[in-house]
Design a protein around this motif. Structure first.
Motif: not given
Lengths: 255, 255
Positions: A214-241
């Motif tokens: 988390x820290x590396x992405x924020x420091x290196x690319x000013x990445x922002x963490x985002x949520x996709x809402x209350x449901x927990x998506x699996x890794x193979x679903x999250x990107x598509x959604x």
């Protein structure tokens, strides 16, 4: 209508001879027939075409290039940085996100990745993923085949990613509860022209991102963490959604 | 944290004895242990719980019910009407759209469906899909398990669908080039309260809808055809992408 991809710049009224690997693909794998009409997508976008000669033995084909056909790809370039995952999950991510219209899929071994690849396996996987992307791009009528790459670590993708000067880098993080993807994107329909750089969506592995990541992405690319809402998506679903959300928000799902 | 679903109304401070099929599932399939904490989602939503006794032999478990935990399901009820498809494509649709938060998945044999089911096969499939939905609902931390059903024809689902008094019925149709899903949804953030009825997304088979089907949906349910943009999505991708678009537009993907 079949759609195939070539690296050439296409000129209506001229003919294009394809040989080498592409010719072999046209003549022997796709079994193109003389007189068959198709769409050929070249460096300058998709064009109508007719096969004027096909030599199966030699593995060559000659196409008469017609007029350009409408472009279908999104204006927003979307890069999915997908954590490597076990089994055929990444195959599926490449296939689905290609259909949807992403510009590139970079697969990366993250800290909690299960199923790291040796250099040999990685080479074979990238060839496989690139073929899956080409098939999906053809079937979904894309203008280009997304680029697929594999990186052994986030550090390895730092330089190529920095070169892209991304418009936004968004980490899909189940720990984030406040900032939604729409909010982080902050897209207004007047700013199309400013989106020179791609939007990057970073998808973590099944175990989630580590704090160091988390820290590396924020420091290196000013990445922002985002949520996709209350449901927990699996890794193979999250990107598509998330990609669907970005395309919806930017008017690429039919306005 | 494990999440399980029961039909009971849960009362904090009371205990709940589960037996029958559910008890068997808790005690023998999930191998619940005494002292284990979990989330139990009942008729009145999710609650914290602790297993106070488990009888593996008898297949019963007693849970001490704690406080309600936050609800996670979308406010918008989304029903996917998915054309039956070959292989395990529908399994995947059920799994993915459940993760994302849909309210129900109704599978229907359409005119161009390949892979119709006999009555026996349909019964077995629905049991399988319901189990897939339950597993996906548990893993994605849903409040409810989506209802899964199979209909042998669109006519067979006419009465149950009419009963739902849907807010919108949208046909995902690759022939439509103008009306986008956002436009058809026409959602404003002030109208949450008015959405008593579900949004229905109808996903055609690989061969697409027939003209008779288009007419039937328009006549019977005032269905509007919508496009998902320039790319042609496969039947097993379209519903998930459209659901993501609806949830994005209604603020359910994290606002």
């Amino acid at each position: 209508m079949r759609r195939v991809f070539v690296a050439d710049t296409l000129i209506p009224g001229q003919s294009l001879v394809v040989d080498g690997q592409t010719g072999h693909h046209f003549a022997r794998v796709l079994r193109l027939e003389v007189g068959e009409t198709l769409v050929v997508s070249g460096a300058n976008g998709p064009h109508a075409a007719v096969a004027v000669s096909v030599d199966g033995k030699a593995g060559t084909a000659t196409l008469a290039i017609g007029d350009p056909t409408p472009r279908r790809d999104p204006k927003v370039r979307l890069l999915i940085v997908q954590a490597m995952a076990k089994g055929d999950k990444v195959d599926e991510v490449v296939q689905r996100t290609t259909e949807l219209g992403v510009w590139a899929v970079w697969v990366v071994a993250m800290e909690r990745t299960v199923g790291r690849l040796t250099a040999d396996r990685a080479r074979a996987k990238v060839i496989r993923w690139q073929r899956i992307a080409e098939e999906a791009a053809s079937q979904s009528q894309r203008d280009v085949v997304p680029q697929v790459a594999y990186y052994r670590s986030a550090q390895d993708l730092q330089t190529p990613l920095a070169r892209l000067t991304a418009h936004r880098v968004l980490l899909l993080d189940e720990r984030e509860t406040k900032r939604g993807i729409r909010q982080a994107l902050n897209y207004s329909f007047s700013e199309d022209e400013q989106w020179a750089g791609p939007v990057v969506l970073v998808v973590g592995p099944e175990g989630g991102f580590s704090d160091a990541e988390r820290a590396w992405w924020a420091d290196t690319f000013l990445a922002q963490s985002v949520t996709l809402g209350g449901r927990i998506l699996r890794t193979e679903t999250a990107g598509l959604v998330a990609a669907a959300a970005v395309f919806c928000e930017t008017g690429e799902l039919g306005g």
